[in-house]
Motif scaffolding. Structure first.
Motif, PDB file in Angstrom:
ATOM      1  N   ASP A  18       0.902  -1.132   0.503  1.00 34.82           N
ATOM      2  CA  ASP A  18      -0.117   0.573  -0.091  1.00 34.82           C
ATOM      3  C   ASP A  18       0.504   1.393  -0.167  1.00 34.82           C
ATOM      4  OD1 ASP A  18      -2.378  -1.810  -0.280  1.00 34.82           O
ATOM      5  OD2 ASP A  18      -2.118  -1.682   2.504  1.00 34.82           O
ATOM      6  N   LEU A  19       2.241   1.310   0.337  1.00 34.53           N
ATOM      7  CA  LEU A  19       2.766   2.658   0.625  1.00 34.53           C
ATOM      8  C   LEU A  19       3.555   2.659  -0.471  1.00 34.53           C
ATOM      9  CD1 LEU A  19       4.606   1.538   4.747  1.00 34.53           C
ATOM     10  CD2 LEU A  19       2.444   3.535   3.416  1.00 34.53           C
ATOM     11  N   ALA A  20       4.255   1.625  -1.276  1.00 32.35           N
ATOM     12  CA  ALA A  20       4.649   1.508  -2.082  1.00 32.35           C
ATOM     13  C   ALA A  20       3.634   2.690  -3.274  1.00 32.35           C
ATOM     14  CB  ALA A  20       4.852   0.607  -2.972  1.00 32.35           C
ATOM     15  N   ALA A  49       3.890  10.566  -9.303  1.00 31.96           N
ATOM     16  CA  ALA A  49       3.497  10.623 -10.832  1.00 31.96           C
ATOM     17  C   ALA A  49       4.067   9.641 -11.393  1.00 31.96           C
ATOM     18  CB  ALA A  49       3.540  11.587 -10.973  1.00 31.96           C
ATOM     19  N   THR A  50       4.513   7.890 -10.489  1.00 36.02           N
ATOM     20  CA  THR A  50       6.278   6.998 -11.624  1.00 36.02           C
ATOM     21  C   THR A  50       5.681   5.657 -11.249  1.00 36.02           C
ATOM     22  OG1 THR A  50       7.986   7.027 -11.640  1.00 36.02           O
ATOM     23  CG2 THR A  50       7.282   7.610  -9.864  1.00 36.02           C
ATOM     24  N   PRO A  51       5.429   4.719 -11.772  1.00 34.73           N
ATOM     25  CA  PRO A  51       5.075   3.620 -11.361  1.00 34.73           C
ATOM     26  C   PRO A  51       6.357   2.959 -10.403  1.00 34.73           C
ATOM     27  CG  PRO A  51       4.318   3.898 -13.633  1.00 34.73           C
ATOM     28  CD  PRO A  51       4.862   5.033 -13.449  1.00 34.73           C
ATOM     29  N   ARG A  52       7.428   3.668 -10.373  1.00 33.27           N
ATOM     30  CA  ARG A  52       8.712   2.930  -9.925  1.00 33.27           C
ATOM     31  C   ARG A  52       8.784   4.274  -8.968  1.00 33.27           C
ATOM     32  NH1 ARG A  52      11.629  -1.512 -12.952  1.00 33.27           N
ATOM     33  NH2 ARG A  52      12.696  -2.042 -10.870  1.00 33.27           N
ATOM     34  N   PRO A  53       8.334   4.578  -7.831  1.00 35.29           N
ATOM     35  CA  PRO A  53       9.034   5.546  -7.035  1.00 35.29           C
ATOM     36  C   PRO A  53      10.319   5.173  -6.381  1.00 35.29           C
ATOM     37  CG  PRO A  53       7.635   5.630  -6.495  1.00 35.29           C
ATOM     38  CD  PRO A  53       6.998   3.971  -7.525  1.00 35.29           C
ATOM     39  N   ARG A  54      11.260   6.209  -6.209  1.00 36.06           N
ATOM     40  CA  ARG A  54      12.114   6.116  -5.324  1.00 36.06           C
ATOM     41  C   ARG A  54      12.752   7.461  -4.387  1.00 36.06           C
ATOM     42  NH1 ARG A  54      15.026   2.183  -7.393  1.00 36.06           N
ATOM     43  NH2 ARG A  54      14.510   1.284  -9.613  1.00 36.06           N
ATOM     44  N   ILE A  55      13.002   7.683  -3.168  1.00 36.29           N
ATOM     45  CA  ILE A  55      13.563   8.584  -2.518  1.00 36.29           C
ATOM     46  C   ILE A  55      15.222   8.679  -3.200  1.00 36.29           C
ATOM     47  CG2 ILE A  55      13.784   9.430   0.271  1.00 36.29           C
ATOM     48  CD1 ILE A  55      11.522   6.721   0.402  1.00 36.29           C
ATOM     49  N   GLY A  56      14.789   9.786  -3.436  1.00 35.49           N
ATOM     50  CA  GLY A  56      16.331  10.170  -3.229  1.00 35.49           C
ATOM     51  C   GLY A  56      16.223  11.418  -2.712  1.00 35.49           C
ATOM     52  N   LEU A  85      11.010   7.266  12.159  1.00 33.79           N
ATOM     53  CA  LEU A  85      11.380   6.017  11.729  1.00 33.79           C
ATOM     54  C   LEU A  85      10.340   5.736  11.241  1.00 33.79           C
ATOM     55  CD1 LEU A  85      12.499   3.922  13.508  1.00 33.79           C
ATOM     56  CD2 LEU A  85      10.529   4.170  15.221  1.00 33.79           C
ATOM     57  N   ALA A  86       8.985   6.427  10.997  1.00 36.26           N
ATOM     58  CA  ALA A  86       8.177   5.078   9.437  1.00 36.26           C
ATOM     59  C   ALA A  86       8.901   5.850   8.503  1.00 36.26           C
ATOM     60  CB  ALA A  86       6.736   5.811   9.966  1.00 36.26           C
ATOM     61  N   LEU A  87       9.817   6.755   8.509  1.00 38.97           N
ATOM     62  CA  LEU A  87      10.583   7.171   7.059  1.00 38.97           C
ATOM     63  C   LEU A  87      11.615   5.455   6.404  1.00 38.97           C
ATOM     64  CD1 LEU A  87      11.660   8.633   4.460  1.00 38.97           C
ATOM     65  CD2 LEU A  87      13.559   9.472   5.894  1.00 38.97           C
ATOM     66  N   GLY A  88      12.018   4.474   7.428  1.00 35.33           N
ATOM     67  CA  GLY A  88      12.237   3.384   7.432  1.00 35.33           C
ATOM     68  C   GLY A  88      11.966   2.732   6.808  1.00 35.33           C
ATOM     69  N   ALA A 103       9.300  -0.882   1.910  1.00 33.32           N
ATOM     70  CA  ALA A 103       8.566  -0.946   1.044  1.00 33.32           C
ATOM     71  C   ALA A 103       8.664  -0.306  -0.367  1.00 33.32           C
ATOM     72  CB  ALA A 103       7.281   0.500   1.401  1.00 33.32           C
ATOM     73  N   LEU A 104       9.597   0.604  -0.739  1.00 32.29           N
ATOM     74  CA  LEU A 104      10.201   1.161  -1.960  1.00 32.29           C
ATOM     75  C   LEU A 104      10.996  -0.008  -2.556  1.00 32.29           C
ATOM     76  CD1 LEU A 104      10.307   4.693  -2.357  1.00 32.29           C
ATOM     77  CD2 LEU A 104       8.242   3.033  -2.759  1.00 32.29           C
ATOM     78  N   GLU A 105      11.556  -0.349  -1.426  1.00 33.22           N
ATOM     79  CA  GLU A 105      13.001  -1.317  -2.062  1.00 33.22           C
ATOM     80  C   GLU A 105      12.337  -2.454  -2.135  1.00 33.22           C
ATOM     81  OE1 GLU A 105      16.821  -1.403  -2.154  1.00 33.22           O
ATOM     82  OE2 GLU A 105      15.831   1.157  -1.967  1.00 33.22           O
ATOM     83  N   CYS A 106      10.860  -2.991  -2.356  1.00 34.15           N
ATOM     84  CA  CYS A 106      10.786  -4.414  -2.477  1.00 34.15           C
ATOM     85  C   CYS A 106       9.797  -4.087  -3.233  1.00 34.15           C
ATOM     86  CB  CYS A 106      10.046  -4.972  -1.401  1.00 34.15           C
ATOM     87  SG  CYS A 106      10.832  -5.579   0.652  1.00 34.15           S
TER      88      CYS A 106
END
Length: 335
Positions: free
Chosen positions: A47-49, A57-64, A309-312, A317-320
């Motif tokens: 759900d988070l992903a 607005a991207t199917p593969r979001p990343r946190i830079g 802490l939730a950021l981790g 979620a995005l790594e998976c």
């Protein structure tokens, strides 16, 4: 840069601010369903992903860039004896944040967030809301604009926290004014109030609510809130304009954003709640807002600690989501 000049215009922003990109979310869901796992088996991580995909607005979001902002303010309601610590502690804790010595510094470092602390006129507390409005409309807008100006539009996610002696009383007052119920049900110990301190907090809030009736949600923010609460509202809206998802911290931070929810619930569609605070009013507030927090770790520190802490968890979620192989890539039969 987003700016605000009229509290009455805030609710109408729900009609003009960006909304989640459903095409990107749908594409992210297609990817989730093709990964080497049973669909839905990662639960809320999935759900988070999808949440991130829609807002970025991207199917593969990343946190830079993950930005963390802690807003600090002082409160006139402290004149009513609602806190066992002097207001000087607010500035002392700001110095501790800036020196890297607080919990939020460690949690931001380990979870990869850039922390900034914004002190809001600490030498000039808001007014005592039992006697008059805590802030004028102009003061509220000024604090909202400072919050908006602090947001880095290049961030991929924004973490929000607060510091301010007396602001657990502010949070309970806002929650009670916006959602009703018995004041005592919203009030908790904050930084360590004893039974007599709780009685003073309840009494102060009841007198404040009796004085400030029949107000709009944003007028309620001015009447009962503080500069850090208004700054949080400004930052939330500025992040929305830039399609930046937000992680709110616990009770005080959620209550700070609650006037936006009361003005129009859509204004918080891009926000996650980082954790459920041990402050007793937070679960009640989340229920009133129809929200579920990412974590429940029995924390009540503030500072943005639960959000950091939730950021981790969000990063996990995005790594998976981005790193797992699809059935086709892995040569695994889908059955």
């Amino acid at each position: 840069m987003m700016t605000f000049d009229d509290l009455a215009a805030i609710p109408s922003l729900a009609e003009t601010l960006p909304i989640a990109d459903e095409a990107a979310r749908a594409a992210a869901l297609d990817r989730q369903n093709s990964l080497t796992k049973p669909p839905g088996s990662l639960g809320r991580l999935e759900d988070l992903a999808l949440f991130m995909a829609g807002w970025r607005a991207t199917p593969r979001p990343r946190i830079g860039l993950a930005q963390a902002l802690v807003f600090a303010g002082n409160h006139g309601i402290c004149a009513q004896g609602v806190n066992p610590y002097p207001q000087a502690v607010t500035a002392q804790m700001v110095a501790n944040f800036q020196a890297g010595g607080a919990s939020i510094n460690q949690l931001c470092r380990v979870n990869g967030a850039d922390l900034s602390v914004v002190a809001l006129d600490l030498d000039r507390p808001t007014a005592d809301f039992t006697a008059t409005a805590a802030m004028t409309g102009a003061e509220t807008l000024a604090a909202m604009n400072r919050g908006a100006a602090a947001v880095d539009r290049d961030a991929d996610v924004l973490i929000l926290g607060e510091m301010g002696i007396g602001n657990s009383t502010i949070a309970a007052a806002l929650a009670a004014a916006l959602f009703g119920g018995e004041v005592a049900d919203w009030v908790g110990p904050g930084t360590g109030s004893d039974a007599e301190g709780l009685r003073r907090k309840i009494s102060a809030i009841e007198r404040g609510l009796a004085r400030h009736r029949g107000l709009t949600p944003m007028e309620t923010l001015a009447a009962l809130g503080g500069r850090e609460q208004a700054a949080i509202c400004g930052a939330v809206l500025a992040a929305r304009a830039a399609r930046i998802p937000v992680i709110l911290d616990g009770f005080i931070c959620t209550a700070a954003a609650a006037p936006l929810h009361a003005a129009d619930p859509r204004l918080l569609d891009h926000c996650l709640i980082g954790h459920v605070s041990a402050e007793p009013g937070h679960r009640r507030l989340l229920a009133a807002m129809g929200r579920t927090a990412v974590l429940d770790f029995d924390m009540r520190l503030g500072e943005g600690s639960g959000a950091a802490l939730a950021l981790g968890i969000l990063r996990a979620a995005l790594e998976c989501h981005n790193g797992m192989a699809t059935f086709g890539e892995a040569g695994v039969s889908e059955g």
